[in-house]
Design an enzyme around this catalytic site. Structure first.
Site, PDB file in Angstrom:
ATOM      1  N   SER A  52       0.779  -1.241   0.000  1.00  0.00           N
ATOM      2  CA  SER A  52       0.000   0.000   0.000  1.00  0.00           C
ATOM      3  C   SER A  52       0.806   1.283   0.000  1.00  0.00           C
ATOM      4  O   SER A  52       0.219   2.373  -0.079  1.00  0.00           O
ATOM      5  CB  SER A  52      -0.964   0.014   1.190  1.00  0.00           C
ATOM      6  OG  SER A  52      -2.056  -0.844   0.953  1.00  0.00           O
ATOM      7  N   LYS A  55       0.059   3.840  -2.637  1.00  0.00           N
ATOM      8  CA  LYS A  55      -0.962   4.886  -2.564  1.00  0.00           C
ATOM      9  C   LYS A  55      -0.369   6.292  -2.483  1.00  0.00           C
ATOM     10  O   LYS A  55      -1.089   7.276  -2.693  1.00  0.00           O
ATOM     11  CB  LYS A  55      -1.896   4.602  -1.395  1.00  0.00           C
ATOM     12  CG  LYS A  55      -2.786   3.390  -1.666  1.00  0.00           C
ATOM     13  CD  LYS A  55      -3.414   2.805  -0.427  1.00  0.00           C
ATOM     14  CE  LYS A  55      -4.227   1.558  -0.821  1.00  0.00           C
ATOM     15  NZ  LYS A  55      -4.507   0.689   0.322  1.00  0.00           N
ATOM     16  N   SER A 108      -5.779   3.599   4.527  1.00  0.00           N
ATOM     17  CA  SER A 108      -5.221   2.767   3.445  1.00  0.00           C
ATOM     18  C   SER A 108      -6.332   2.072   2.667  1.00  0.00           C
ATOM     19  O   SER A 108      -6.206   0.899   2.289  1.00  0.00           O
ATOM     20  CB  SER A 108      -4.231   1.735   4.006  1.00  0.00           C
ATOM     21  OG  SER A 108      -3.406   1.232   2.990  1.00  0.00           O
TER      22      SER A 108
END
Length: 362
Positions: A52, A55, A108
């Site tokens: 993640s 992102k 997230s």
């Protein structure tokens, strides 16, 4: 013709006892955010799944494509129900782009990533293509994105070095800096808590993003400030990331303090032809810093024209400083005219008109 003047500026950091540092990560890097100098690296160019922390790129592309964060997004069915972490979007609900970015960077949310991508571009695939274009512009040469959320995919990977470059770009965006550094917030009727525990555990932490998948392991990109210096740490597949990032920051701040290379008040003079003022002054206009270890020194080469000609506008670029550490050029800093100069020469033909020289007709 340009003259080069070589000035040796010795900026030696006092000797001090600094221990080395290591991590439990498969790959890691510590970078000075301001200069980009790498202070520690381990397998920094090894391509790995990143989970993640992807992102950060999703957020960067989002603010470039949709700078108005009050833009309202209506959630589509296909953006909901994504596997993994979520901000629990519901089909048909309306949220601002700002709310989605908070859900992306704090919770997230994989669903938030899809909503941002799908609303900023015609398709999620188009958005991912833009992510790869932005990566190329940032010099992330060992990176490829296959989705906006970081779920495992053979074509989705990056390196510790590339993610540090991305972090530098994210920190330059005040909006993203603010969001990524937020501990908790209630927005869009949701209470969101940042997954980045360093915001509570490490004094001066300013962000940035956590990640985890079975394939990638624990991934973390973080940043911290101390005494005007900001460092970026990246670890990939690190089971002890909180402690490792704290150790990296302590090492970086101690071993490579931010050192003044050139003062913003330092000036150089260039002769100016055609003006009553004989010289114009040149400088950086701002202090220039570089992180130095004990015993290191910088050399500064000043590149300026031998003379200039009026008129000269204050603020215009005049030359540059080339700052080197040993034989390596580490910074190129523009020099600007700090003072202007008017053209005080008489207009062409003025003497002829005044005294009639050359004006008689036969």
């Amino acid at each position: 013709m340009t003259a080069l003047f070589l000035t040796m500026i010795l900026l030696t950091v006092p000797a001090m006892a600094v221990e080395t540092v290591s991590t439990s990560a498969s790959a890691a890097i510590l970078m000075d955010s301001e200069s980009g100098r790498v202070l520690y690296a381990h397998n920094a160019d090894q391509q790995r799944p990143i989970a993640s922390i992807t992102k950060l790129m999703t957020a960067l592309v989002a603010v470039e494509l949709c700078p108005d964060l009050s833009t309202e997004v209506t959630v589509r069915q296909e953006w909901t129900g994504a596997e993994g972490s979520s901000m629990y979007l519901k089909p048909g609900e309306k949220l601002t782009m700002e709310a989605l970015l908070y859900g992306l960077l704090l919770s997230s949310g994989n669903d938030a990533a899809l909503a941002i991508a799908g609303s900023c571009c015609e398709t999620v695939e188009d958005f991912v293509a833009r992510m790869n274009e932005t990566a190329a512009k940032l010099g992330m040469t060992n990176t490829h994105f296959a989705n906006p959320n970081g779920l495992d995919d053979p074509e989705h990977y990056s390196t510790a070095r590339d993610m540090a470059l991305l972090a530098r770009a994210v920190l330059e965006q005040e909006t993203l800096r603010r969001i990524a550094g937020t501990r908790t917030i209630t927005i869009a009727e949701r209470y969101l808590a940042n997954h980045n525990k360093l915001l509570w555990r490490y004094e001066g932490c300013t962000g940035l993003k956590t990640g985890y998948t079975d394939e990638a392991g624990r991934t973390l990109v973080s940043s911290a400030q101390r005494d005007g210096q900001e460092l970026i740490a990246v670890t990939l597949n690190d089971p002890n990331d909180w402690a490792d990032h704290a150790a990296l920051f302590d090492y970086g701040f101690s071993a490579y303090p931010r050192t003044l290379a050139v003062g913003g008040d330092q000036r150089w003079l260039i002769p100016c032809e055609g003006s009553l003022g004989r010289f114009v002054s040149v400088g950086t206009g701002t202090d220039v810093f570089y992180p130095l270890a004990e015993g290191e020194s910088l050399s500064v080469e000043v590149s300026l024209p031998e003379r200039t000609e009026a008129p000269v506008a204050a603020g215009g670029e005049a030359g540059e400083l080339v700052i080197s550490l040993g034989t390596e050029v580490v910074l190129r800093v523009p020099l600007y005219y700090q003072t202007g100069a008017s053209d005080d020469r008489a207009p062409e033909g003025w003497l002829s008109r005044l005294f009639g020289i050359g004006s008689h007709k036969k």
